[in-house]
Design an enzyme around this catalytic site. Structure first.
Site, PDB file in Angstrom:
ATOM      1  N   LYS A 125       0.876  -1.194   0.000  1.00  0.00           N
ATOM      2  CA  LYS A 125       0.000   0.000   0.000  1.00  0.00           C
ATOM      3  C   LYS A 125       0.899   1.226   0.000  1.00  0.00           C
ATOM      4  O   LYS A 125       2.050   1.155   0.426  1.00  0.00           O
ATOM      5  CB  LYS A 125      -0.881  -0.002   1.255  1.00  0.00           C
ATOM      6  CG  LYS A 125      -2.079   0.915   1.170  1.00  0.00           C
ATOM      7  CD  LYS A 125      -3.252   0.278   0.450  1.00  0.00           C
ATOM      8  CE  LYS A 125      -4.360   1.275   0.209  1.00  0.00           C
ATOM      9  NZ  LYS A 125      -5.555   0.649  -0.370  1.00  0.00           N
ATOM     10  N   ASP A 165      -6.977   4.515  -4.638  1.00  0.00           N
ATOM     11  CA  ASP A 165      -7.652   4.387  -3.338  1.00  0.00           C
ATOM     12  C   ASP A 165      -8.259   5.768  -3.099  1.00  0.00           C
ATOM     13  O   ASP A 165      -8.462   6.526  -4.068  1.00  0.00           O
ATOM     14  CB  ASP A 165      -6.654   3.980  -2.239  1.00  0.00           C
ATOM     15  CG  ASP A 165      -7.341   3.606  -0.926  1.00  0.00           C
ATOM     16  OD1 ASP A 165      -7.916   2.519  -0.846  1.00  0.00           O
ATOM     17  OD2 ASP A 165      -7.336   4.403   0.031  1.00  0.00           O
TER      18      ASP A 165
HETATM   19  P1  NDP Z   1     -13.106   7.911  -2.893  1.00  0.00           P
HETATM   20  O1  NDP Z   1     -12.018   8.913  -2.666  1.00  0.00           O
HETATM   21  O2  NDP Z   1     -13.636   7.715  -4.263  1.00  0.00           O
HETATM   22  O3  NDP Z   1     -14.335   8.214  -1.925  1.00  0.00           O
HETATM   23  C1  NDP Z   1     -14.188   8.274  -0.541  1.00  0.00           C
HETATM   24  C2  NDP Z   1     -15.496   8.737   0.061  1.00  0.00           C
HETATM   25  O4  NDP Z   1     -15.394   8.687   1.468  1.00  0.00           O
HETATM   26  C3  NDP Z   1     -15.834  10.175  -0.296  1.00  0.00           C
HETATM   27  O5  NDP Z   1     -17.229  10.312  -0.319  1.00  0.00           O
HETATM   28  C4  NDP Z   1     -15.210  10.949   0.855  1.00  0.00           C
HETATM   29  O6  NDP Z   1     -15.861  12.193   1.085  1.00  0.00           O
HETATM   30  C5  NDP Z   1     -15.451  10.023   2.009  1.00  0.00           C
HETATM   31  N1  NDP Z   1     -14.374  10.151   2.999  1.00  0.00           N
HETATM   32  C6  NDP Z   1     -13.050   9.954   2.799  1.00  0.00           C
HETATM   33  N2  NDP Z   1     -12.351  10.188   3.919  1.00  0.00           N
HETATM   34  C7  NDP Z   1     -13.257  10.546   4.837  1.00  0.00           C
HETATM   35  C8  NDP Z   1     -13.162  10.909   6.189  1.00  0.00           C
HETATM   36  N3  NDP Z   1     -11.985  10.955   6.825  1.00  0.00           N
HETATM   37  N4  NDP Z   1     -14.324  11.205   6.829  1.00  0.00           N
HETATM   38  C9  NDP Z   1     -15.509  11.145   6.203  1.00  0.00           C
HETATM   39  N5  NDP Z   1     -15.665  10.815   4.911  1.00  0.00           N
HETATM   40  C10 NDP Z   1     -14.553  10.510   4.250  1.00  0.00           C
HETATM   41  O7  NDP Z   1     -12.518   6.531  -2.299  1.00  0.00           O
HETATM   42  P2  NDP Z   1     -13.005   5.058  -2.597  1.00  0.00           P
HETATM   43  O8  NDP Z   1     -14.467   5.017  -2.780  1.00  0.00           O
HETATM   44  O9  NDP Z   1     -12.117   4.495  -3.626  1.00  0.00           O
HETATM   45  O10 NDP Z   1     -12.595   4.325  -1.227  1.00  0.00           O
HETATM   46  C11 NDP Z   1     -13.478   4.267  -0.102  1.00  0.00           C
HETATM   47  C12 NDP Z   1     -12.993   3.199   0.855  1.00  0.00           C
HETATM   48  O11 NDP Z   1     -12.962   1.938   0.174  1.00  0.00           O
HETATM   49  C13 NDP Z   1     -11.593   3.379   1.423  1.00  0.00           C
HETATM   50  O12 NDP Z   1     -11.540   2.834   2.726  1.00  0.00           O
HETATM   51  C14 NDP Z   1     -10.746   2.524   0.503  1.00  0.00           C
HETATM   52  O13 NDP Z   1      -9.535   2.123   1.118  1.00  0.00           O
HETATM   53  C15 NDP Z   1     -11.677   1.358   0.295  1.00  0.00           C
HETATM   54  N6  NDP Z   1     -11.410   0.557  -0.890  1.00  0.00           N
HETATM   55  C16 NDP Z   1     -11.435   1.101  -2.145  1.00  0.00           C
HETATM   56  C17 NDP Z   1     -11.202   0.307  -3.233  1.00  0.00           C
HETATM   57  C18 NDP Z   1     -11.337   0.835  -4.631  1.00  0.00           C
HETATM   58  O14 NDP Z   1     -11.286   0.027  -5.564  1.00  0.00           O
HETATM   59  N7  NDP Z   1     -11.540   2.130  -4.829  1.00  0.00           N
HETATM   60  C19 NDP Z   1     -10.852  -1.117  -3.106  1.00  0.00           C
HETATM   61  C20 NDP Z   1     -10.950  -1.613  -1.745  1.00  0.00           C
HETATM   62  C21 NDP Z   1     -11.179  -0.775  -0.703  1.00  0.00           C
HETATM   63  P3  NDP Z   1     -15.461  13.510   0.224  1.00  0.00           P
HETATM   64  O15 NDP Z   1     -16.199  13.370  -1.066  1.00  0.00           O
HETATM   65  O16 NDP Z   1     -15.921  14.634   1.076  1.00  0.00           O
HETATM   66  O17 NDP Z   1     -13.982  13.445   0.060  1.00  0.00           O
END
Ligand code: NDP
Length: 445
Positions: A125, A165
């Site tokens: 990572k 991510d």
């Molecule tokens: P994105 O950046 O596309 O979206 C993240 C979302 O979560 C956004 O809506 C963001 O809000 C919100 N968010 C992020 N950090 C915080 C925080 N500290 N507090 C509150 N809301 C938060 O990321 P992904 O959808 O790709 O990833 C989401 C999760 O899934 C993570 O844990 C990631 O590690 C996990 N994941 C992702 C994979 C992938 O293929 N993308 C694969 C496996 C796991 P805002 O819009 O305001 O930033």
């Protein structure tokens, strides 16, 4: 002191300043008790001592120049945790909260998740404390180019293959891939999540969210049920949340909530995903804008109630780590939730996850239920190596099969060790056994 207790004490001592890593390591180690207590080979080979220590940690300076001509410096990381079953594989996270503890927790989880996919990929990572929010296109590009200028020394199509991510989507992967190619003069599958015209895989964008819903659906099918008519709470509004919402809707469920870092929306009639995609993927805006076009929906700012206060059948946390705590778990259970599936990595605190299991909620930990993303990333690597691409339907069918296999393998491992219905234990044990066997086979390295 038993082997596991000794390792936990040692990990605590060496990583006292890394709470997220400790949380992830302890959860896995606790559930491996039943495996290592009955097989001395692991202790004799120092296997747990080795598995909790990354093979390599790289930390580097990322200097770049902002639009006003000022020099900015961020910190970059790549943790190459375990390569027993294949090249390191895992995403890059760009978010101001990123530190070594978070990258190590994510890299550690990735070892077991990648093993569960059944594909030959190790765990890693990386990321940076850079915040793409509010930056211009040119600033994001300059940052990505600088980040890759250093990272290029440590990665490769057969060595380490990063992906996206939080904060790293197709745009960032594109800028990093362009810079890699320029520096190395080779067009290879060194990153996944690439654009379709330049080596990306169909279904990769949808894979994590779809995969999560496929896993929950596999469970529902096993008890003769389905998503039809189910009310679902989802958090986040990024890649995972959006495509989880889409698949739930396709299967006949109603998604009533989404969140971002500033608040959440509740829409009793069901979320209108086209509007969300426009706000989040096109305009890169805020969720609060949703009510402008949907006056029957409610928007609440963070701190003003919680998305987990809603009465739903299924909860799918898809935003970030530790976003669902014990109090949230109690409210969800009191409101009758039946299934919780993690789309994010470790979104539930450990006591929240335990509370779900103790109260007979079917609980799928992220390392099993969000493995579809990295699984399709591995399929992207295969297609790149073959210089070939599969259709959407072909990749989607492989994804469905993969999620069903993970479900049944975790279920079988839990049963074998007397933890029937505990998918945390099942996923950890099934993921661990394959990596452990590879490490035993390869000697003390
Ligand atoms: P994105 O950046 O596309 O979206 C993240 C979302 O979560 C956004 O809506 C963001 O809000 C919100 N968010 C992020 N950090 C915080 C925080 N500290 N507090 C509150 N809301 C938060 O990321 P992904 O959808 O790709 O990833 C989401 C999760 O899934 C993570 O844990 C990631 O590690 C996990 N994941 C992702 C994979 C992938 O293929 N993308 C694969 C496996 C796991 P805002 O819009 O305001 O930033």
């Amino acid at each position: 002191m038993g082997y596991i207790d000794k390792i936990i004490a040692d990990v605590e001592k060496k990583n006292a300043d890394q709470p997220e890593f400790l949380q992830a390591a302890k959860e896995v180690l606790e559930s491996l008790r039943v495996v290592v207590d009955s097989d001395k080979r692991y202790e004799d080979a120092g296997l747990l001592e080795r598995i909790v220590e990354p093979e390599r940690i790289i930390q580097f300076r990322v200097p770049w120049v902002d639009d006003s001509g000022k020099v900015q410096v961020n910190r970059g990381y790549r943790v190459q945790f375990n390569s027993a079953i294949g090249p390191y594989k895992g995403g890059l996270r760009f978010h101001p909260s990123v530190n070594l503890s978070i990258i190590k927790f994510l890299g550690f989880e990735q070892i077991f998740k990648n093993s569960l996919t059944g594909l030959p990929i190790g765990g890693g990572k990386g990321g940076s404390d850079f915040d793409p929010k509010g930056k211009s296109e040119n600033e994001v590009m300059r940052f990505c180019q600088s980040f890759m200028t250093e990272l290029v020394k440590y990665i490769g199509a057969d060595t380490d293959v990063p992906a996206g991510d939080i904060g790293v989507g197709g745009r960032e992967i594109g800028y990093m891939f362009g810079q890699y190619k320029r520096l190395k003069n080779e067009f290879v599958g060194v990153l996944t999540g690439k654009g379709l015209p330049w080596g990306g895989s169909l279904t990769r964008t949808e894979a994590t969210g779809y995969g999560l819903v496929y896993m929950v659906n596999e469970y529902l099918k096993s008890i003769g049920d389905s998503f039809a008519g189910k009310k679902v709470a989802i958090s986040g509004s990024g890649n995972v949340a959006i495509f989880a919402t889409q698949k739930v809707q396709q299967l006949g469920g109603t998604v009533v909530t989404l969140t971002d870092s500033t608040g959440y929306i509740y829409h009793e009639a069901g979320i209108d995903l086209d509007t969300i995609k426009e706000i989040k993927l096109v305009k890169r805006g805020r969720l609060s804008e949703y009510t402008a076009t949907h006056s029957d929906a409610v928007y609440k700012e963070t701190g003003n109630g919680s998305v987990w206060d809603t009465k739903v059948d299924v909860a799918l946390p898809c935003a970030t780590q530790n976003e669902l705590d014990l109090n949230n778990a109690k409210t969800l259970v009191a409101n009758g939730v039946k299934i919780v599936g993690e789309g994010a990595n470790m979104p539930s605190t450990m006591d929240a996850a335990d509370y779900f299991i103790d109260n007979n909620v079917v609980f799928f930990p992220g390392k099993a239920s969000n493995a579809g993303g990295v699984g399709v990333s591995a399929l992207e690597m295969s297609q790149n190596s073959m210089r070939y691409s599969w259709t959407f339907e072909e990749v989607d069918a492989k994804l469905q099969q993969m999620m069903a296999n993970i479900f049944w393998n975790a279920d079988a491992a839990a049963k074998e060790y007397g933890k029937d219905g505990n998918f945390i234990a099942g996923a950890n044990i099934a993921g661990f056994k394959k990596v452990a066997q590879a490490m035993l086979d390869q000697g003390i390295v």
